[in-house]
Write an enzyme that holds these catalytic residues in place. Structure first.
Site, PDB file in Angstrom:
ATOM      1  CG  ASP A 106      -1.933  -1.116   1.207  1.00 31.41           C
ATOM      2  OD1 ASP A 106      -2.200  -1.653   0.120  1.00 31.41           O
ATOM      3  OD2 ASP A 106      -2.438  -1.458   2.298  1.00 31.41           O
ATOM      4  CG  PHE A 107       0.398   6.122  -0.945  1.00 34.07           C
ATOM      5  CD1 PHE A 107       1.037   6.422  -2.139  1.00 34.07           C
ATOM      6  CD2 PHE A 107       0.245   7.138  -0.016  1.00 34.07           C
ATOM      7  CE1 PHE A 107       1.518   7.698  -2.406  1.00 34.07           C
ATOM      8  CE2 PHE A 107       0.725   8.410  -0.271  1.00 34.07           C
ATOM      9  CZ  PHE A 107       1.360   8.697  -1.468  1.00 34.07           C
TER      10      PHE A 107
END
Length: 232
Positions: A106-107
């Site tokens: 994820d980011f």
């Protein structure tokens, strides 16, 4: 670079002036060299990394590339993004445009990201049957108790997919930190597992996948490595 397996005669017809039917004679005349050895059959297999020569001219000489990156927070696990820096932007390699990502993060999740041009390898290590352990360091908003250990070991039911997670090993590092080992990778799985206890994940860092570890690799750094073919 896409992974493929081809027959030698088809490969020769696609990469030279000769037809499929011509290849049998080329083999008989010992004019084709495959991985340093005279070709023995017009039907032998050619993969994306097979070295093939015809009459002394190289038709294919691709090399597998395996890279591990210590992904910083705020970097997109993608090869292209118009708004954000991607993991590929952090890599300076002449063949980086051939790479694809194995197991995205994820980011805001940090840690180990694998990149390769070897599609067969990335598919194999991603198979559930391979059961590669993925280890994460987790920082939480609430204290972690011994109750989590048993629940994670027993598995947690995800209603949306109608599945129960496979047994996961949880080690309590400190009051708000834990080390979690999983053999699967469902959507936002770590956050959802701790969400079972209504405990928000504040930071998530992947430290290893199987025997592939970030040890000695600083945030934002990457290195090439040799794969363990016994796991993919």
């Amino acid at each position: 670079m896409k992974s493929y397996t081809n027959r030698l005669d088809r490969f020769i017809s696609q990469n030279s002036i000769y037809s499929i039917s011509d290849t049998r004679l080329l083999v008989a005349q010992k004019r084709i060299i495959v991985d340093g050895v005279v070709a023995s059959s017009n039907q032998q297999k050619v993969t994306q990394f097979t070295h093939v020569e015809l009459d002394g001219h190289c038709l294919q000489n691709n090399k597998p590339i395996y890279i591990m990156l210590n992904k910083p927070q705020g970097i997109v696990s993608a090869t292209k993004d118009l708004k954000h820096t991607t993991v590929l932007d952090l890599i300076d390699h002449p063949l980086k445009d051939e790479l694809h990502i194995v197991g995205r993060l994820d980011f805001n999740t940090t840690g180990l990201v694998l990149l390769t041009n070897d599609g067969a390898w990335s598919r194999q290590i991603s198979l559930p049957e391979t059961k590669l352990a993925k280890v994460y360091e987790v920082t939480l908003s609430k204290p972690v108790t011994d109750e989590y250990i048993k629940v994670f070991q027993d598995g947690i039911y995800f209603r949306y997919e109608d599945i129960t997670t496979k047994p996961a090993h949880l080690e309590i590092v400190s009051e708000y930190q834990a080390r979690l080992s999983l053999v699967e990778g469902k959507y936002h799985q770590v956050k959802r597992m701790f969400g079972f206890f209504q405990n928000e994940v504040l930071a998530l860092h992947r430290v290893s996948v199987g025997t592939m570890s970030l040890e000695g690799l600083e945030v934002g750094e990457y290195r090439e490595f040799v794969v363990d073919k016994t796991i993919g």
